[in-house]
Design a protein around this motif. Structure first.
Motif: not given
Length: 124
Positions: A48-49, A64-67, A85-86
């Protein structure tokens, strides 16, 4: 003994936000890279990150980038994942992990320490 304890998961609706926390104990990880991964039912664990030791460098999965935003507080030995913004596709068990060195990685096998996971469920 090293322990990682995640918290902050739950059931939310599409478009909502959640903030996951992962508190580490047993030693200081201020010089270690940290990461978040997730695993949905029937799927492999996915990146994820990740965040570097100082918090100045981050890398995200395209999905998931930008969220999502990863951050850390070395004074608290804690890493966070802010999820905005899930979407239903984000439903999974989320795990935090820590490497034994300061270099970021998206490969689960390169992480030495893992939390027990926290469930995130996003309804449509």
């Amino acid at each position: 003994q090293v322990q990682l304890v995640e918290s902050g998961g739950g059931l939310v609706q599409a478009g909502d936000s959640l903030r996951l926390s992962c508190a580490a104990s047993g030693r200081t990880f201020s010089r270690n890279a940290m990461g978040w991964f997730r695993q949905a039912p029937g799927k492999e664990r996915e990146f994820v990150a990740t965040i570097g030791w100082s918090g100045g460098s981050t890398v995200y999965a395209d999905s998931v980038k930008d969220r999502f935003a990863i951050s850390r507080d070395n004074a608290k030995n804690t890493v966070y994942l802010q999820m905005n913004s899930l979407q239903p596709a984000d439903t999974a068990v989320y795990y935090c992990a820590i490497r034994t060195n300061p270099y970021m990685s998206g490969v689960p096998s390169e992480y030495a320490y893992w939390g027990q996971g926290t469930q995130v469920t996003v309804s449509s």
